[in-house]
Enzyme design. Structure first.
Site, PDB file in Angstrom:
ATOM      1  N   TYR A 185       3.253  -3.498 -11.551  1.00  0.00           N
ATOM      2  CA  TYR A 185       4.265  -4.343 -12.190  1.00  0.00           C
ATOM      3  C   TYR A 185       4.741  -5.376 -11.178  1.00  0.00           C
ATOM      4  O   TYR A 185       5.014  -5.053 -10.020  1.00  0.00           O
ATOM      5  CB  TYR A 185       5.451  -3.475 -12.639  1.00  0.00           C
ATOM      6  N   GLU A 211       7.117 -12.525 -15.603  1.00  0.00           N
ATOM      7  CA  GLU A 211       6.761 -11.114 -15.464  1.00  0.00           C
ATOM      8  C   GLU A 211       5.274 -10.886 -15.721  1.00  0.00           C
ATOM      9  O   GLU A 211       4.709 -11.470 -16.641  1.00  0.00           O
ATOM     10  CB  GLU A 211       7.593 -10.298 -16.464  1.00  0.00           C
TER      11      GLU A 211
END
Ligand code: GDP
Ligand code: MN
Length: 389
Positions: A109, A199
């Site tokens: 992530y 993101e």
């Protein structure tokens, strides 16, 4: 302002962040043509909607043949997609992203956002990326690493190294280099495009050891859109709540919430205080609506119509402090809206400030029924009583 995944990936490419090759289609018929230009099978079909959690909701499918891809696409395009970020009715899918399938070794992530507590951009990195990231953040917060970045100093690769070297097991030196490069480029993109969020979840390491952005999410700060003209053209109004869209056209500051009390307030601070009062009285606001200091009669009427257009609203709380917006102007706006819409729910009014007597008289002389509150506490309690039981 939110961008679609395919738009975000085009921007990733522009900033040198590697993404799988892919194309956007809007019909099942286009798929066969487009598939010839994309490596595969396997391919991946991905619903392009602003809501996240598509994977678990059936909006992301890995397929192994053209037939399978057509079937998956048909299903995704023809039924509303329900994820934990949509309401229970789901959202219509207008576009699909078709991509080459990737063999994934690890899912990481990576994101950039603003940390308001330290008033700086912050990079967030985790070796536990993928569809469970929310659970990871909750249960094992130590797996979520953060580095805030001083914008005057800018990005330095040591910040990246300090996070990447915590990966367990540590990938090859070449992969480590790639990950740190992606981090620097994501920082550049975030700053150059005035993002509020950029993101990559998951940022994968492929079986060949390459870093690759499998998913992409970019939000642009609305307050920067005046200087992000190109980003503004990427807006997709189909993804917005129709009432929010209406409000935007009339320059009203409106946000849909989960409750059943419609609230109409002037000034963002007063609006937030009103939300708090409603909650303290044991009820839940259905919206945040700040008509603003400079609202005219028309804007008031529009705001009122938007609240009435929300079928969940069971009572309305009007909390106005007349300053630049005079109470009489406000009252006339409410009447204008009331003429057009039959109002069958209780309305509680608290008016204070400039021309308050005139404003109250206009409302009293009308055929409309109001409960008048003397202060905010009373107003909140009255409105909560209307919906309780
Ligand atoms: P989200 O659920 O809306 O965040 O959608 P993602 O784009 O993150 O996709 C969800 C999941 O699908 C990812 O976490 C991956 O596990 C899987 N996925 C996406 N693309 C591929 C691919 O090319 N190959 C494989 N094997 N899995 C993929
Ligand atoms: Mn994702």
């Amino acid at each position: 302002m939110k961008l679609h995944e395919y738009q975000s990936k085009e921007l990733f490419s522009r900033f040198g962040i590697p993404v799988p090759s892919g194309k956007v289609v809007t019909t099942v018929e286009d798929i066969e043509k487009v598939s010839q230009d994309i490596n595969g099978p396997p391919w991946v079909v991905k619903a392009q909607v602003h809501a996240g959690g598509r994977g678990k909701g059936g909006g992301v499918k890995v397929v192994n043949s053209l037939d399978e891809m057509k079937k998956a696409s048909e299903t995704i395009l023809n039924q509303p997609l329900i994820t934990k970020q949509t309401d229970s009715k789901g959202t219509k899918v207008h576009q699909l992203l078709m991509e080459e399938g990737v063999e994934i070794d690890r899912e990481l992530y990576l994101a950039m956002t603003i940390d308001r507590a330290v008033a700086k951009p912050v990079m967030i990195f985790s070796q536990a990326g993928g569809m469970e990231i929310e659970e990871v953040a909750e249960r094992t917060p130590e797996l979520v690493l953060k580095e805030s970045i001083d914008p005057d100093v800018g990005w330095s690769s040591y910040l990246g190294r300090s996070m990447v070297y915590k990966l367990d097991p540590l990938p090859s030196p070449e992969t480590v280099r790639e990950l740190i490069t992606v981090m620097g480029r994501l920082y550049n993109l975030f700053m150059d495009l005035d993002c509020s969020l950029a993101e990559i979840n998951p940022l994968v390491i492929t079986k060949e050891g390459k870093a690759l952005a499998i998913d992409a999410k970019i939000n642009i700060d609305d307050n920067a859109l005046y200087r992000q003209k190109e980003m503004k053209t990427l807006d997709d109004p189909r993804e917005k709540d129709p009432l929010e869209l209406e409000a935007e056209k009339s320059n009203l500051n409106y946000i849909r919430l989960d409750g059943n009390i419609g609230a109409m307030v002037n000034g963002a601070g007063l609006a937030m205080a009103t939300m708090d009062m409603i909650k303290m009285a044991g009820a839940e606001p259905a919206n945040f609506l700040d008509v603003g200091g400079g609202a005219n009669e028309e804007m008031i009427a529009k705001g009122f119509e938007i609240i009435l257009g929300d079928e969940r609203v069971k009572a309305i709380l009007i909390n106005i402090f007349g300053g630049i917006l005079r109470c009489d102007v406000f009252a006339r706006g409410v009447l204008a809206a009331a003429e057009k819409n039959k109002i069958q729910i209780p309305m509680i009014v608290r008016l204070k400030g400039t021309n308050v007597e005139e404003g109250k008289k206009i409302l009293e002389d009308s055929d409309l029924e109001f409960l008048v509150a003397n202060d905010m506490v009373e107003a909140a309690e009255l409105v909560a009583q209307q919906v309780s039981g």
